[in-house]
Design a protein around this motif. Structure first.
Motif, PDB file in Angstrom:
ATOM      1  N   LYS A 187       0.759  -1.279   0.072  1.00  0.00           N
ATOM      2  CA  LYS A 187      -0.078   0.054  -0.006  1.00  0.00           C
ATOM      3  C   LYS A 187       0.817   1.379   0.082  1.00  0.00           C
ATOM      4  O   LYS A 187       2.172   1.118   0.313  1.00  0.00           O
ATOM      5  N   ALA A 188       0.088   2.280  -0.521  1.00  0.00           N
ATOM      6  CA  ALA A 188       0.881   3.775  -0.213  1.00  0.00           C
ATOM      7  C   ALA A 188       0.918   4.060   1.133  1.00  0.00           C
ATOM      8  O   ALA A 188       0.229   3.720   1.795  1.00  0.00           O
ATOM      9  N   PRO A 189       2.128   4.997   1.167  1.00  0.00           N
ATOM     10  CA  PRO A 189       1.928   5.352   2.825  1.00  0.00           C
ATOM     11  C   PRO A 189       0.725   6.473   3.185  1.00  0.00           C
ATOM     12  O   PRO A 189       0.116   6.842   1.984  1.00  0.00           O
ATOM     13  N   PHE A 248      12.922  11.280   3.644  1.00  0.00           N
ATOM     14  CA  PHE A 248      12.408  10.432   4.317  1.00  0.00           C
ATOM     15  C   PHE A 248      13.282   9.723   5.600  1.00  0.00           C
ATOM     16  O   PHE A 248      14.548   9.584   5.198  1.00  0.00           O
ATOM     17  N   ILE A 253       7.541   9.729  -6.111  1.00  0.00           N
ATOM     18  CA  ILE A 253       8.223   9.418  -5.067  1.00  0.00           C
ATOM     19  C   ILE A 253       8.425   7.792  -5.255  1.00  0.00           C
ATOM     20  O   ILE A 253       7.468   7.180  -5.897  1.00  0.00           O
ATOM     21  N   GLN A 274      10.152   3.789  -4.143  1.00  0.00           N
ATOM     22  CA  GLN A 274      10.505   2.837  -3.207  1.00  0.00           C
ATOM     23  C   GLN A 274      10.994   1.522  -3.617  1.00  0.00           C
ATOM     24  O   GLN A 274      10.185   0.751  -4.273  1.00  0.00           O
ATOM     25  N   TYR A 304       5.237   6.234  -6.823  1.00  0.00           N
ATOM     26  CA  TYR A 304       4.230   6.658  -6.410  1.00  0.00           C
ATOM     27  C   TYR A 304       4.006   8.351  -6.838  1.00  0.00           C
ATOM     28  O   TYR A 304       5.084   8.954  -7.006  1.00  0.00           O
ATOM     29  N   TRP A 330      -2.096  10.106  -2.126  1.00  0.00           N
ATOM     30  CA  TRP A 330      -0.965   9.243  -3.038  1.00  0.00           C
ATOM     31  C   TRP A 330      -1.721   8.394  -3.921  1.00  0.00           C
ATOM     32  O   TRP A 330      -2.878   7.975  -3.771  1.00  0.00           O
ATOM     33  N   GLY A 331      -1.140   8.159  -4.945  1.00  0.00           N
ATOM     34  CA  GLY A 331      -1.464   7.108  -5.852  1.00  0.00           C
ATOM     35  C   GLY A 331      -1.256   5.748  -5.347  1.00  0.00           C
ATOM     36  O   GLY A 331      -0.634   5.482  -4.330  1.00  0.00           O
ATOM     37  N   GLN A 332      -1.728   4.572  -5.821  1.00  0.00           N
ATOM     38  CA  GLN A 332      -1.659   3.307  -5.193  1.00  0.00           C
ATOM     39  C   GLN A 332      -0.225   2.659  -5.551  1.00  0.00           C
ATOM     40  O   GLN A 332       0.214   1.777  -5.056  1.00  0.00           O
TER      41      GLN A 332
END
Lengths: 107, 120
Positions: free
Chosen positions: A42-44, A98, B39, B41, B96, B110-112
Motif C-alpha cells: 500500500k501507499a504511505p 524521508f 516518490i 520505493q 508513487y 497518494w496514488g496506489q
C-alpha cells in the motif's frame, strides 16, 4: 540536504503496548515534520504533520512531539491494525527526505 | 477527495527512459493548492523523494537524480508525468505520484503505486 535517522529500525511489540519511535534530523527543521504509516503493498498514509497535528480520521492513540532536531511518534496502545512500517519526512527544505523507516511487528 | 493513478510500462530495458503518467481525478491540477510529486520505493527499502511540479510548470528535483529526471504537467488532461533517463537495475522500484499542500508541505494524497522493473 537534511538527513533523517529513525530508531529503532525494527521493533517487536504486543497488542496494548505503548510504542515510541524517534526521528532525528541532521539539522534543525523547526516543526516541519510529518509521520506516515505504510502497510505491505500500500501507499504511505499521512498520520501526523507539523510534528504534532493529527491528520483527520487518524485515531487519537497516535501522537507526535518534538521540534528542532528530535521528534517522536507514540502509539499509546498498539492495536492489531497498527503493525506496519512508519516513516518520518522533513518538510523544512528540499529535497523532502524521508527517514529510513521503523517496522513494527507482532511479538 | 482527490484521487491519483499512476500508469505506464512495468518493464524498462537498461539504458532506456522510464516514463510514467499520473492522472488526477476529483480535483484540478490547476487549483494552485498543491505541488504534484513523484516518490519511489525500491523493493524492501525506504522512500526516496524524486521531485515535484507546480501547475505553472515550475519544478524541483532531488539533486541525486536531477541529471536524469524530467517532470512535466498537462493541465488540459489533468495529468503530470515523470521521465527518468539512462535507467539501471537500481531504478527498479514502486513509483508513487502524490500531492502535497503548498503551505504545509505534507503529502495527503497518494496514488496506489506502480512497480517498474529495469531488466533486459
Amino acid at each position: 540536504d537534511i538527513q533523517l535517522t529513525q530508531s529503532p529500525s525494527f521493533l517487536s511489540a504486543s497488542v496494548g503496548d505503548r510504542v515510541t519511535i524517534t526521528c532525528r534530523a541532521s539539522q534543525g527543521i523547526s516543526s516541519y515534520l510529518a509521520w506516515y504509516q505504510q502497510k505491505p503493498g500500500k501507499a504511505p498514509k499521512l498520520l501526523i504533520y507539523a510534528a504534532s497535528t493529527l491528520q483527520s480520521g487518524v485515531p487519537s492513540r497516535f501522537s507526535g512531539s518534538g521540534s528542532g532536531t528530535e521528534f517522536t511518534l507514540t502509539i499509546s496502545s498498539l492495536q492489531p491494525e497498527d503493525f506496519a512500517t512508519y516513516y518520518c519526512q522533513q518538510l523544512n527544505s528540499y529535497p523532502r527526505n524521508f527517514g529510513g523507516g521503523t517496522k513494527v511487528e507482532i511479538k | 477527495q482527490v484521487q491519483l493513478q499512476e500508469s505506464g510500462p512495468g518493464l524498462v530495458k537498461p539504458s532506456q527512459t522510464l516514463s510514467l503518467t499520473c492522472t488526477v481525478s476529483g480535483g484540478s491540477i490547476s487549483s494552485g493548492d498543491y505541488y504534484w510529486s513523484w516518490i519511489r520505493q525500491p523493493p524492501g527499502k525506504g522512500l526516496e523523494w524524486i521531485g515535484y511540479i507546480y501547475y505553472s510548470g515550475s519544478t524541483y528535483y532531488n539533486p541525486s537524480l536531477k541529471s536524469r529526471v524530467t517532470i512535466s504537467v498537462d493541465t488540459s488532461k489533468n495529468q503530470f508525468s515523470l521521465k527518468l533517463s539512462s535507467v539501471t537495475a537500481a531504478d527498479t522500484a514502486v513509483y508513487y505520484c502524490a500531492q502535497s499542500d503548498i503551505l504545509t508541505g505534507y503529502y495527503s494524497g497518494w496514488g496506489q503505486g506502480t512497480l517498474v522493473t529495469v531488466s533486459s
